[in-house]
Design a protein around this motif. Structure first.
Motif, PDB file in Angstrom:
ATOM      1  N   GLU A 163      -7.945   4.817  -7.892  1.00  0.00           N
ATOM      2  CA  GLU A 163      -8.246   5.751  -6.799  1.00  0.00           C
ATOM      3  C   GLU A 163      -8.091   5.066  -5.450  1.00  0.00           C
ATOM      4  O   GLU A 163      -7.601   5.660  -4.495  1.00  0.00           O
ATOM      5  CB  GLU A 163      -9.657   6.329  -6.950  1.00  0.00           C
ATOM      6  CG  GLU A 163      -9.765   7.398  -8.019  1.00  0.00           C
ATOM      7  CD  GLU A 163      -8.783   8.552  -7.811  1.00  0.00           C
ATOM      8  OE1 GLU A 163      -8.692   9.089  -6.683  1.00  0.00           O
ATOM      9  OE2 GLU A 163      -8.095   8.925  -8.781  1.00  0.00           O
ATOM     10  N   GLU A 164      -8.501   3.815  -5.381  1.00  0.00           N
ATOM     11  CA  GLU A 164      -8.367   3.058  -4.133  1.00  0.00           C
ATOM     12  C   GLU A 164      -6.893   2.948  -3.731  1.00  0.00           C
ATOM     13  O   GLU A 164      -6.546   3.112  -2.558  1.00  0.00           O
ATOM     14  CB  GLU A 164      -8.972   1.659  -4.286  1.00  0.00           C
ATOM     15  CG  GLU A 164      -8.856   0.806  -3.042  1.00  0.00           C
ATOM     16  CD  GLU A 164      -9.347  -0.620  -3.246  1.00  0.00           C
ATOM     17  OE1 GLU A 164      -8.962  -1.473  -2.434  1.00  0.00           O
ATOM     18  OE2 GLU A 164     -10.089  -0.877  -4.207  1.00  0.00           O
ATOM     19  N   GLU A 165      -6.025   2.669  -4.701  1.00  0.00           N
ATOM     20  CA  GLU A 165      -4.595   2.576  -4.407  1.00  0.00           C
ATOM     21  C   GLU A 165      -4.038   3.917  -3.945  1.00  0.00           C
ATOM     22  O   GLU A 165      -3.208   3.970  -3.029  1.00  0.00           O
ATOM     23  CB  GLU A 165      -3.830   2.079  -5.640  1.00  0.00           C
ATOM     24  CG  GLU A 165      -4.121   0.631  -5.963  1.00  0.00           C
ATOM     25  CD  GLU A 165      -3.547   0.168  -7.288  1.00  0.00           C
ATOM     26  OE1 GLU A 165      -3.714  -1.027  -7.602  1.00  0.00           O
ATOM     27  OE2 GLU A 165      -2.936   0.977  -8.025  1.00  0.00           O
ATOM     28  N   LYS A 166      -4.495   5.018  -4.544  1.00  0.00           N
ATOM     29  CA  LYS A 166      -4.050   6.356  -4.129  1.00  0.00           C
ATOM     30  C   LYS A 166      -4.524   6.676  -2.715  1.00  0.00           C
ATOM     31  O   LYS A 166      -3.781   7.258  -1.919  1.00  0.00           O
ATOM     32  CB  LYS A 166      -4.544   7.404  -5.128  1.00  0.00           C
ATOM     33  CG  LYS A 166      -3.856   7.296  -6.471  1.00  0.00           C
ATOM     34  CD  LYS A 166      -4.467   8.218  -7.500  1.00  0.00           C
ATOM     35  CE  LYS A 166      -3.845   7.924  -8.865  1.00  0.00           C
ATOM     36  NZ  LYS A 166      -4.545   8.579  -9.945  1.00  0.00           N
ATOM     37  N   GLU A 167      -5.760   6.290  -2.392  1.00  0.00           N
ATOM     38  CA  GLU A 167      -6.283   6.493  -1.033  1.00  0.00           C
ATOM     39  C   GLU A 167      -5.480   5.691  -0.021  1.00  0.00           C
ATOM     40  O   GLU A 167      -5.136   6.192   1.055  1.00  0.00           O
ATOM     41  CB  GLU A 167      -7.760   6.102  -0.965  1.00  0.00           C
ATOM     42  CG  GLU A 167      -8.693   7.086  -1.631  1.00  0.00           C
ATOM     43  CD  GLU A 167     -10.137   6.605  -1.625  1.00  0.00           C
ATOM     44  OE1 GLU A 167     -10.525   5.858  -0.696  1.00  0.00           O
ATOM     45  OE2 GLU A 167     -10.874   6.982  -2.547  1.00  0.00           O
ATOM     46  N   GLU A 168      -5.177   4.421  -0.356  1.00  0.00           N
ATOM     47  CA  GLU A 168      -4.366   3.582   0.536  1.00  0.00           C
ATOM     48  C   GLU A 168      -2.985   4.204   0.735  1.00  0.00           C
ATOM     49  O   GLU A 168      -2.442   4.178   1.835  1.00  0.00           O
ATOM     50  CB  GLU A 168      -4.224   2.163  -0.016  1.00  0.00           C
ATOM     51  CG  GLU A 168      -5.425   1.293   0.206  1.00  0.00           C
ATOM     52  CD  GLU A 168      -5.599   0.828   1.640  1.00  0.00           C
ATOM     53  OE1 GLU A 168      -4.733   1.099   2.511  1.00  0.00           O
ATOM     54  OE2 GLU A 168      -6.611   0.193   1.911  1.00  0.00           O
ATOM     55  N   TRP A 169      -2.400   4.748  -0.327  1.00  0.00           N
ATOM     56  CA  TRP A 169      -1.088   5.389  -0.235  1.00  0.00           C
ATOM     57  C   TRP A 169      -1.149   6.561   0.757  1.00  0.00           C
ATOM     58  O   TRP A 169      -0.292   6.679   1.631  1.00  0.00           O
ATOM     59  CB  TRP A 169      -0.638   5.884  -1.603  1.00  0.00           C
ATOM     60  CG  TRP A 169       0.665   6.629  -1.564  1.00  0.00           C
ATOM     61  CD1 TRP A 169       0.847   7.960  -1.297  1.00  0.00           C
ATOM     62  CD2 TRP A 169       1.970   6.094  -1.766  1.00  0.00           C
ATOM     63  NE1 TRP A 169       2.179   8.280  -1.333  1.00  0.00           N
ATOM     64  CE2 TRP A 169       2.886   7.152  -1.615  1.00  0.00           C
ATOM     65  CE3 TRP A 169       2.451   4.813  -2.063  1.00  0.00           C
ATOM     66  CZ2 TRP A 169       4.263   6.977  -1.759  1.00  0.00           C
ATOM     67  CZ3 TRP A 169       3.822   4.647  -2.203  1.00  0.00           C
ATOM     68  CH2 TRP A 169       4.714   5.713  -2.043  1.00  0.00           C
ATOM     69  N   ASP A 170      -2.172   7.424   0.598  1.00  0.00           N
ATOM     70  CA  ASP A 170      -2.309   8.584   1.485  1.00  0.00           C
ATOM     71  C   ASP A 170      -2.469   8.148   2.937  1.00  0.00           C
ATOM     72  O   ASP A 170      -1.838   8.713   3.841  1.00  0.00           O
ATOM     73  CB  ASP A 170      -3.504   9.441   1.059  1.00  0.00           C
ATOM     74  CG  ASP A 170      -3.271  10.138  -0.278  1.00  0.00           C
ATOM     75  OD1 ASP A 170      -2.100  10.283  -0.706  1.00  0.00           O
ATOM     76  OD2 ASP A 170      -4.274  10.542  -0.906  1.00  0.00           O
ATOM     77  N   LYS A 171      -3.276   7.124   3.156  1.00  0.00           N
ATOM     78  CA  LYS A 171      -3.456   6.606   4.523  1.00  0.00           C
ATOM     79  C   LYS A 171      -2.157   5.979   5.033  1.00  0.00           C
ATOM     80  O   LYS A 171      -1.828   6.086   6.209  1.00  0.00           O
ATOM     81  CB  LYS A 171      -4.592   5.584   4.558  1.00  0.00           C
ATOM     82  CG  LYS A 171      -5.961   6.189   4.321  1.00  0.00           C
ATOM     83  CD  LYS A 171      -7.015   5.101   4.263  1.00  0.00           C
ATOM     84  CE  LYS A 171      -8.373   5.659   3.899  1.00  0.00           C
ATOM     85  NZ  LYS A 171      -9.374   4.599   3.716  1.00  0.00           N
ATOM     86  N   THR A 222       0.809  -1.215   0.000  1.00  0.00           N
ATOM     87  CA  THR A 222       0.000   0.000   0.000  1.00  0.00           C
ATOM     88  C   THR A 222       0.843   1.267   0.000  1.00  0.00           C
ATOM     89  O   THR A 222       0.368   2.333  -0.379  1.00  0.00           O
ATOM     90  CB  THR A 222      -0.935   0.028   1.219  1.00  0.00           C
ATOM     91  OG1 THR A 222      -0.158  -0.165   2.404  1.00  0.00           O
ATOM     92  CG2 THR A 222      -2.003  -1.047   1.111  1.00  0.00           C
ATOM     93  N   TYR A 223       2.106   1.146   0.446  1.00  0.00           N
ATOM     94  CA  TYR A 223       2.966   2.320   0.558  1.00  0.00           C
ATOM     95  C   TYR A 223       4.412   1.854   0.573  1.00  0.00           C
ATOM     96  O   TYR A 223       4.707   0.794   1.128  1.00  0.00           O
ATOM     97  CB  TYR A 223       2.645   3.073   1.861  1.00  0.00           C
ATOM     98  CG  TYR A 223       3.522   4.270   2.105  1.00  0.00           C
ATOM     99  CD1 TYR A 223       3.251   5.492   1.504  1.00  0.00           C
ATOM    100  CD2 TYR A 223       4.642   4.179   2.929  1.00  0.00           C
ATOM    101  CE1 TYR A 223       4.073   6.584   1.712  1.00  0.00           C
ATOM    102  CE2 TYR A 223       5.470   5.263   3.146  1.00  0.00           C
ATOM    103  CZ  TYR A 223       5.173   6.475   2.534  1.00  0.00           C
ATOM    104  OH  TYR A 223       5.984   7.544   2.747  1.00  0.00           O
TER     105      TYR A 223
END
Length: 156
Positions: A132-140, A80-81
């Motif tokens: 978008e889900e992957e970008k949200e997971e990255w931000d989290k 995720t990151y």
């Protein structure tokens, strides 16, 4: 060093809960599940880095529901990151019914560190975010990393 996609390293394993996996309450022993999810996190990290890895920490290990003898347990892990030498791997665990419906029973975030041939931390490939889900997971994941660093500074 080439970038990798989240989809390049996703791992899914399936286990059947057997009597030897049960605790005194006839539920899946948390330690057995922790072993399974740590193995998945390690496989995800190895696929992403194509190197040996170690588990540095486990965050947000949440037991949501029990699993019982004969239950089919599905464990799915993905990156995720990524930082410099470490990466965050999200591991979700489900009980799968005969119909195929999956009920979440556990979520966890692992910090995995890539190692060189001398067992020293080494840079990990960057992560290409496609959805978008992957970008949200990255931000989290960035926020979770900041919290981990704060706890580390405080000696927790």
């Amino acid at each position: 060093m080439e970038n990798r996609k989240v989809s390049d390293s996703i791992v899914e394993t399936v286990h059947m809960v057997r009597p030897q996996h049960l605790n005194a309450s006839d539920r899946l022993f948390g330690g057995a599940l922790m072993q399974w999810i740590d193995e998945v996190a390690g496989m995800v990290a190895k696929r992403h880095t194509r190197r040996n890895v170690i588990t540095a920490s486990v965050d947000s290990l949440s037991f949501l529901r029990g699993a019982y003898v004969k239950d089919t347990v599905v464990i799915i892990g993905k990156v995720t990151y990524v930082g410099n030498t470490s990466m965050e791997v999200k591991v979700d665990t489900y009980v799968e019914a005969l119909s195929g419906e999956r009920t979440p029973i556990n979520h966890a975030y692992f910090t995995m560190v890539a190692l060189d041939k001398n067992d020293r931390p080494v840079r990990v490939p960057r992560l290409e975010l496609e959805t978008e889900e992957e970008k949200e997971e990255w931000d989290k994941g960035e926020k979770r990393r900041e919290l981990r660093m704060m706890r580390k500074e405080e000696g927790l």
